[in-house]
Design a protein around this motif. Structure first.
Motif, mmCIF file in Angstrom:
data_model
loop_
_atom_site.group_PDB
_atom_site.id
_atom_site.type_symbol
_atom_site.label_atom_id
_atom_site.label_comp_id
_atom_site.label_asym_id
_atom_site.label_seq_id
_atom_site.Cartn_x
_atom_site.Cartn_y
_atom_site.Cartn_z
ATOM 1 N N VAL A 53 0.858 -1.174 0.000
ATOM 2 C CA VAL A 53 0.000 0.000 0.000
ATOM 3 C C VAL A 53 0.900 1.231 0.000
ATOM 4 N N ILE A 54 0.637 2.132 -0.883
ATOM 5 C CA ILE A 54 1.421 3.362 -0.941
ATOM 6 C C ILE A 54 0.494 4.548 -0.751
ATOM 7 N N GLU A 55 0.906 5.429 0.123
ATOM 8 C CA GLU A 55 0.087 6.608 0.403
ATOM 9 C C GLU A 55 0.705 7.848 -0.232
ATOM 10 N N ALA A 56 -0.174 8.720 -0.662
ATOM 11 C CA ALA A 56 0.275 10.017 -1.164
ATOM 12 C C ALA A 56 -0.674 11.059 -0.587
ATOM 13 N N SER A 72 9.107 -14.231 -6.791
ATOM 14 C CA SER A 72 8.183 -15.364 -6.695
ATOM 15 C C SER A 72 6.731 -14.941 -6.928
ATOM 16 N N CYS A 73 6.472 -13.657 -6.935
ATOM 17 C CA CYS A 73 5.099 -13.171 -7.148
ATOM 18 C C CYS A 73 4.778 -13.151 -8.639
ATOM 19 N N LYS A 74 3.750 -13.879 -9.020
ATOM 20 C CA LYS A 74 3.311 -13.825 -10.428
ATOM 21 C C LYS A 74 2.575 -12.524 -10.681
ATOM 22 N N GLU A 75 1.897 -12.101 -9.640
ATOM 23 C CA GLU A 75 1.095 -10.897 -9.728
ATOM 24 C C GLU A 75 1.368 -10.101 -8.456
ATOM 25 N N TYR A 76 1.473 -8.801 -8.597
ATOM 26 C CA TYR A 76 1.765 -7.966 -7.434
ATOM 27 C C TYR A 76 0.709 -6.871 -7.344
ATOM 28 N N THR A 77 0.098 -6.758 -6.188
ATOM 29 C CA THR A 77 -1.005 -5.813 -6.025
ATOM 30 C C THR A 77 -0.525 -4.539 -5.339
ATOM 31 N N ILE A 78 -0.820 -3.433 -5.955
ATOM 32 C CA ILE A 78 -0.449 -2.146 -5.365
ATOM 33 C C ILE A 78 -1.708 -1.316 -5.153
ATOM 34 N N THR A 79 -1.873 -0.841 -3.934
ATOM 35 C CA THR A 79 -2.980 0.057 -3.636
ATOM 36 C C THR A 79 -2.429 1.446 -3.356
ATOM 37 N N LEU A 80 -2.907 2.396 -4.099
ATOM 38 C CA LEU A 80 -2.520 3.789 -3.887
ATOM 39 C C LEU A 80 -3.636 4.477 -3.119
ATOM 40 N N LYS A 81 -3.271 5.086 -2.006
ATOM 41 C CA LYS A 81 -4.270 5.805 -1.203
ATOM 42 C C LYS A 81 -3.911 7.285 -1.161
ATOM 43 N N HIS A 82 -4.874 8.100 -1.487
ATOM 44 C CA HIS A 82 -4.688 9.559 -1.403
ATOM 45 C C HIS A 82 -5.186 10.003 -0.041
ATOM 46 N N MET A 83 -4.255 10.346 0.826
ATOM 47 C CA MET A 83 -4.598 10.668 2.213
ATOM 48 C C MET A 83 -4.989 12.136 2.386
ATOM 49 N N GLY A 84 -4.867 12.901 1.314
ATOM 50 C CA GLY A 84 -5.145 14.333 1.414
ATOM 51 C C GLY A 84 -6.617 14.653 1.265
ATOM 52 N N THR A 85 -6.900 15.925 1.104
ATOM 53 C CA THR A 85 -8.293 16.362 0.953
ATOM 54 C C THR A 85 -8.508 17.129 -0.349
ATOM 55 N N MET A 91 -4.819 18.307 -7.073
ATOM 56 C CA MET A 91 -3.741 17.515 -6.482
ATOM 57 C C MET A 91 -3.997 16.034 -6.750
ATOM 58 N N GLY A 92 -4.269 15.719 -8.015
ATOM 59 C CA GLY A 92 -4.500 14.327 -8.370
ATOM 60 C C GLY A 92 -3.206 13.538 -8.343
ATOM 61 N N HIS A 93 -3.314 12.265 -8.012
ATOM 62 C CA HIS A 93 -2.144 11.386 -8.048
ATOM 63 C C HIS A 93 -2.512 10.087 -8.752
ATOM 64 N N ASP A 94 -1.526 9.537 -9.433
ATOM 65 C CA ASP A 94 -1.649 8.163 -9.896
ATOM 66 C C ASP A 94 -0.334 7.468 -9.592
ATOM 67 N N LEU A 95 -0.244 6.228 -9.934
ATOM 68 C CA LEU A 95 1.007 5.505 -9.761
ATOM 69 C C LEU A 95 1.208 4.679 -11.023
ATOM 70 N N VAL A 96 2.260 5.053 -11.733
ATOM 71 C CA VAL A 96 2.563 4.442 -13.018
ATOM 72 C C VAL A 96 3.907 3.748 -12.904
ATOM 73 N N ILE A 97 4.023 2.595 -13.531
ATOM 74 C CA ILE A 97 5.307 1.880 -13.529
ATOM 75 C C ILE A 97 5.812 1.777 -14.959
ATOM 76 N N ALA A 140 -6.977 3.550 -5.191
ATOM 77 C CA ALA A 140 -7.047 2.759 -6.422
ATOM 78 C C ALA A 140 -6.095 1.581 -6.285
ATOM 79 N N THR A 141 -6.538 0.449 -6.788
ATOM 80 C CA THR A 141 -5.716 -0.765 -6.682
ATOM 81 C C THR A 141 -5.446 -1.319 -8.071
ATOM 82 N N ILE A 142 -4.205 -1.729 -8.280
ATOM 83 C CA ILE A 142 -3.855 -2.382 -9.550
ATOM 84 C C ILE A 142 -3.135 -3.693 -9.281
ATOM 85 N N LYS A 143 -3.253 -4.589 -10.221
ATOM 86 C CA LYS A 143 -2.486 -5.826 -10.165
ATOM 87 C C LYS A 143 -1.431 -5.752 -11.261
#
Ligand SMILES: [Cu+2]
Length: 176
Positions: A53-56, A72-85, A91-97, A140-143
């Motif tokens: 889980v990653i917070e911004a 060893s992970c075939k799939e890795y789940t990342i949840t991005l949480k926007h802790m702001g208001t 102040m939009g955020h995403d997480l791109v790899i 938002a959560t991505i696999k």
């Protein structure tokens, strides 16, 4: 007849009063938020290592500078949480790899794509994975399909909201 009914209802009231009393302690308890829908039911210990889980926030920062993904992970789940208001538009955020060498291009083309495309160029094949753009209080959560990573490349995660790249960027490491 009326009296008879009255007696019955009085009895019923007494009964229900009793049963309410005995049921009360449990009845008042179960309002726990149904274990947030997003959370995979009963996370096994193996799954725990394949997610993070990653917070911004409104401070334009992620709370982590690296994501370590076990090979060893075939799939890795990342949840991005926007802790702001602040709203997505300000102040939009995403997480791109993407590969390190692609980061600048992905961010630049994202900015050109504009807010209506959540600052992601449609069909950008340099992107390994991305969340949607979120505002304060959202998540938002991505696999991530780890098969998309190849040895010898360096990968990073970052935010494509214009102007955020300098502050919002970290490394994605594949670890044993
Ligand atoms: Cu951002």
């Amino acid at each position: 007849m009326k009296i008879y009914l009255a007696l019955i209802s009085a009895a019923a009231l007494t009964l229900s009063a009793c049963s309410q009393e005995s049921a009360a302690p449990t009845a008042s308890a179960p309002t726990a938020p149904a274990a947030s829908d997003a959370a995979p039911a009963a996370v096994s210990s193996a799954d725990t290592a394949c997610q993070t889980v990653i917070e911004a926030g409104d401070d334009m920062k992620y709370n982590k500078t690296e994501i370590n993904i076990s090979k060893s992970c075939k799939e890795y789940t990342i949840t991005l949480k926007h802790m702001g208001t602040m709203p997505k538009a300000a102040m939009g955020h995403d997480l791109v790899i993407a590969k390190s060498e692609d980061v600048d291009g992905v961010a630049k083309d994202g900015a050109t794509a504009g807010a209506e495309n959540d600052f992601i160029k449609a069909g950008d094949e340099r992107i390994i994975a991305n969340t949607k753009l979120i505002g304060g209080g959202e998540e938002a959560t991505i696999k991530v399909d780890t098969g998309k990573f190849s040895a010898g490349n360096k990968y990073e995660f970052f935010c494509t909201f214009p102007g955020h790249l300098a502050m919002m960027r970290g490394t994605v490491n594949l670890v044993d």
